[in-house]
Design an enzyme around this catalytic site. Structure first.
Site, PDB file in Angstrom:
ATOM      1  N   LYS A 115       0.858  -1.183   0.000  1.00 36.61           N
ATOM      2  CA  LYS A 115       0.000   0.000   0.000  1.00 36.61           C
ATOM      3  C   LYS A 115       0.889   1.226   0.000  1.00 36.61           C
ATOM      4  O   LYS A 115       2.024   1.180   0.477  1.00 36.61           O
ATOM      5  CB  LYS A 115      -0.884   0.021   1.256  1.00 36.61           C
ATOM      6  CG  LYS A 115      -2.149   0.828   1.072  1.00 36.61           C
ATOM      7  CD  LYS A 115      -3.208   0.043   0.321  1.00 36.61           C
ATOM      8  CE  LYS A 115      -4.449   0.837   0.093  1.00 36.61           C
ATOM      9  NZ  LYS A 115      -5.545  -0.006  -0.417  1.00 36.61           N
TER      10      LYS A 115
HETATM   11  P1  NAD Z   1     -13.186   7.729  -2.698  1.00 38.06           P
HETATM   12  O1  NAD Z   1     -12.175   8.772  -2.385  1.00 38.06           O
HETATM   13  O2  NAD Z   1     -13.679   7.560  -4.084  1.00 38.06           O
HETATM   14  O3  NAD Z   1     -14.490   7.958  -1.769  1.00 38.06           O
HETATM   15  C1  NAD Z   1     -14.441   8.060  -0.381  1.00 38.06           C
HETATM   16  C2  NAD Z   1     -15.813   8.526   0.091  1.00 38.06           C
HETATM   17  O4  NAD Z   1     -15.859   8.513   1.517  1.00 38.06           O
HETATM   18  C3  NAD Z   1     -16.150   9.945  -0.325  1.00 38.06           C
HETATM   19  O5  NAD Z   1     -17.526  10.016  -0.663  1.00 38.06           O
HETATM   20  C4  NAD Z   1     -15.881  10.746   0.947  1.00 38.06           C
HETATM   21  O6  NAD Z   1     -16.613  11.958   1.001  1.00 38.06           O
HETATM   22  C5  NAD Z   1     -16.361   9.749   1.978  1.00 38.06           C
HETATM   23  N1  NAD Z   1     -15.890  10.032   3.336  1.00 38.06           N
HETATM   24  C6  NAD Z   1     -14.643  10.365   3.734  1.00 38.06           C
HETATM   25  N2  NAD Z   1     -14.632  10.574   5.063  1.00 38.06           N
HETATM   26  C7  NAD Z   1     -15.891  10.329   5.505  1.00 38.06           C
HETATM   27  C8  NAD Z   1     -16.513  10.369   6.772  1.00 38.06           C
HETATM   28  N3  NAD Z   1     -15.829  10.698   7.873  1.00 38.06           N
HETATM   29  N4  NAD Z   1     -17.836  10.056   6.851  1.00 38.06           N
HETATM   30  C9  NAD Z   1     -18.539   9.733   5.760  1.00 38.06           C
HETATM   31  N5  NAD Z   1     -17.998   9.684   4.523  1.00 38.06           N
HETATM   32  C10 NAD Z   1     -16.707   9.990   4.411  1.00 38.06           C
HETATM   33  O7  NAD Z   1     -12.590   6.375  -2.116  1.00 38.06           O
HETATM   34  P2  NAD Z   1     -12.985   4.878  -2.526  1.00 38.06           P
HETATM   35  O8  NAD Z   1     -12.053   4.433  -3.575  1.00 38.06           O
HETATM   36  O9  NAD Z   1     -14.454   4.776  -2.718  1.00 38.06           O
HETATM   37  O10 NAD Z   1     -12.545   4.111  -1.183  1.00 38.06           O
HETATM   38  C11 NAD Z   1     -13.398   4.028  -0.048  1.00 38.06           C
HETATM   39  C12 NAD Z   1     -12.902   2.910   0.845  1.00 38.06           C
HETATM   40  O11 NAD Z   1     -12.903   1.686   0.108  1.00 38.06           O
HETATM   41  C13 NAD Z   1     -11.469   3.059   1.376  1.00 38.06           C
HETATM   42  O12 NAD Z   1     -11.406   2.472   2.650  1.00 38.06           O
HETATM   43  C14 NAD Z   1     -10.645   2.240   0.396  1.00 38.06           C
HETATM   44  O13 NAD Z   1      -9.436   1.789   0.977  1.00 38.06           O
HETATM   45  C15 NAD Z   1     -11.607   1.099   0.151  1.00 38.06           C
HETATM   46  N6  NAD Z   1     -11.365   0.345  -1.101  1.00 38.06           N
HETATM   47  C16 NAD Z   1     -11.382   0.979  -2.306  1.00 38.06           C
HETATM   48  C17 NAD Z   1     -11.188   0.231  -3.464  1.00 38.06           C
HETATM   49  C18 NAD Z   1     -11.288   0.840  -4.839  1.00 38.06           C
HETATM   50  O14 NAD Z   1     -11.230   0.078  -5.822  1.00 38.06           O
HETATM   51  N7  NAD Z   1     -11.476   2.140  -4.979  1.00 38.06           N
HETATM   52  C19 NAD Z   1     -10.921  -1.143  -3.378  1.00 38.06           C
HETATM   53  C20 NAD Z   1     -10.916  -1.757  -2.123  1.00 38.06           C
HETATM   54  C21 NAD Z   1     -11.153  -0.983  -0.989  1.00 38.06           C
END
Ligand code: NAD
Length: 425
Positions: A115
């Site tokens: 990561k």
């Molecule tokens: P992103 O940046 O696209 O979206 C994150 C979202 O979370 C946004 O809508 C943001 O406003 C919201 N957010 C942030 N802080 C917050 C809070 N305190 N309360 C409520 N909402 C809040 O990110 P993403 O890619 O969707 O990733 C989200 C999670 O999923 C992370 O933990 C990431 O590690 C995990 N993840 C992502 C992927 C991927 O393919 N993008 C894969 C596996 C896991």
């Protein structure tokens, strides 16, 4: 004008690495892992910290800190996203890297875990500043990355645009185009069809698989989704398409609720036209983020950040099923409370593995110089997700443990067995 609103600080935040190790220790005990292999698997293989001087638009030089942690390369080249966020810490990146190792092992794809992260606020930076920062980070890590060594991908705060810059900067250093060095790229650069929605799709498949085991009818079920970025918004669309009523959604600007179900497509469209934010969305009433987590719904999908379900609020969660779209949304101390309250949790290392699965397909396509159809990508990733779920379910039944522990048991057993065959020094 800045649209960014600082999220409220989370009280009593658990250290994510300690949370990960707590589960690792429990699973290691169940499988009787010997001390030597335990020590190998708990220690990240490599931790790199880089200082990145970047000229900002005002002409001043700012120095950013970046991390890349390779937790394990036992199963293959390491794989894992890059996060841009002010709260990035080395401990967080270490935990996320280890979770990637376990995640790849659970879905049985030939990758280790890594990561990366940069402490920055991408919402307050211009595209030019972000491009210079991303290229500086890539250049500093050019000896770490590589299609057979370490393959980054997007995470919070990064997306196809940043992946394109990384691919280009890495390719320049090699003197040739190397698109397999990174996944989550734009389609024209060798990205895979289905990658953008892959994590949300995997969340939906995991939710449907768990609901079937729990005899829950999707058409009669309600859900709330925390986070409306890549994972949350696609999970919302896909769960709604399977008949679930999405009553609550949220992002860092606030949470929204509608008893009759939110028009998810309208929310997605609103966010697109509103600088990526739900703030001001009128298709639902405003509630607090705590109310969203504790709402009376059948399914809760935390898809934002770590440690939002803690020992302080776990006993107030009313959902029967939690499907973890985010990495590490449940602290280790909350696990027992949820288990005792008979709340089923499909853990992050299973539920959000659809993303890394389709990243693997992207890497395969790049290496073959070939493109798969979206139908082929979805069919294969659904099959992998369903089969991983079934294996986790059977292991949970066999040992009478939670899905989370079962997923760790499968992952640690696989990495430990592979390590024993490969051997050390
Ligand atoms: P992103 O940046 O696209 O979206 C994150 C979202 O979370 C946004 O809508 C943001 O406003 C919201 N957010 C942030 N802080 C917050 C809070 N305190 N309360 C409520 N909402 C809040 O990110 P993403 O890619 O969707 O990733 C989200 C999670 O999923 C992370 O933990 C990431 O590690 C995990 N993840 C992502 C992927 C991927 O393919 N993008 C894969 C596996 C896991």
């Amino acid at each position: 004008m800045s649209y960014y609103i600082e999220p409220a600080p989370i009280k009593d935040k658990e250290n994510p690495f300690e949370s990960m190790m707590f589960r690792f220790d429990e699973a290691a005990r169940i499988i009787g892992l010997d001390d030597e292999v335990y020590n190998v698997l708990k220690s990240p293989a490599r931790q790199v910290i880089v200082s990145l001087p970047v000229t900002m638009d005002n002409g001043k030089i700012e120095v950013f800190t970046g991390y890349r942690v390779v937790h394990s390369t036992v199963l293959g080249p390491s794989k894992g996203g890059i996060r841009y966020d002010m709260d990035v810490t080395l401990d967080e990146v270490k935990a996320l890297a280890a979770w990637m190792t376990w995640k790849c092992a659970v879905v049985d794809i030939p990758y280790g875990g890594a990561k990366g992260g940069i402490i920055c606020n991408p919402r307050k930076m211009s595209a030019g500043e972000l491009e210079r920062l991303t290229r500086a980070y890539t250049s500093a890590l050019v000896d770490v990355f590589g299609p057979d060594r370490d393959i980054p991908a997007p995470d919070m705060g990064t997306g196809p645009r940043e992946m394109a810059w990384i691919m280009d900067e890495f390719s320049k250093a090699q003197g040739k185009t190397v698109n397999a060095v990174i996944t989550g790229k734009p389609l024209v650069l060798g990205g895979s069809l289905g990658r953008t929605e892959a994590t949300g799709r995997g969340v939906m498949i995991s939710a449907m698989s768990a609901m079937s085991k729990m005899n829950m009818n999707p058409i009669k079920s309600t859900c709330a989704i925390q986070g409306f970025g890549n994972v949350g918004s696609h999970a919302a669309i896909l769960l709604a398409s399977r008949g679930l009523k999405v009553c609550g959604i949220s992002d860092h600007t606030g949470a929204f609720w509608n008893d009759n179900g939110i028009d998810v497509e309208a929310a997605v469209q609103y966010r697109l036209e509103n600088n990526g934010l739900l703030e001001g969305f009128t298709g639902a009433e405003r509630i607090s983020n705590d109310e969203l987590l504790e709402a009376k719904v059948d399914i809760l999908v935390p898809a934002a950040i770590e440690d939002v379900i803690t020992k302080n609020n776990a006993h107030r969660i009313k959902a029967k099923l939690i499907v973890e779209g985010a990495n590490g949304p449940t602290g280790a101390k909350a696990d027992k409370i949820l288990y005792d309250n008979e709340i089923t949790v499909v853990p992050d290392i299973l539920a959000n593995a659809g993303g890394v699965t389709v990243s693997y397909f992207e890497w395969i396509q790049n290496r073959l110089g070939y493109k798969w159809t979206a139908e082929r990508v979805n069919r294969r990733s659904d099959r992998i997700m369903k089969s991983a779920f079934e294996k986790v379910h059977q292991t949970a039944v066999k040992y009478d443990i939670s899905y989370r522990l079962a997923a760790y048991v499968i992952a640690i057993q696989k990495v430990a067995d592979t390590y024993r065959y490969r051997g050390g020094y």
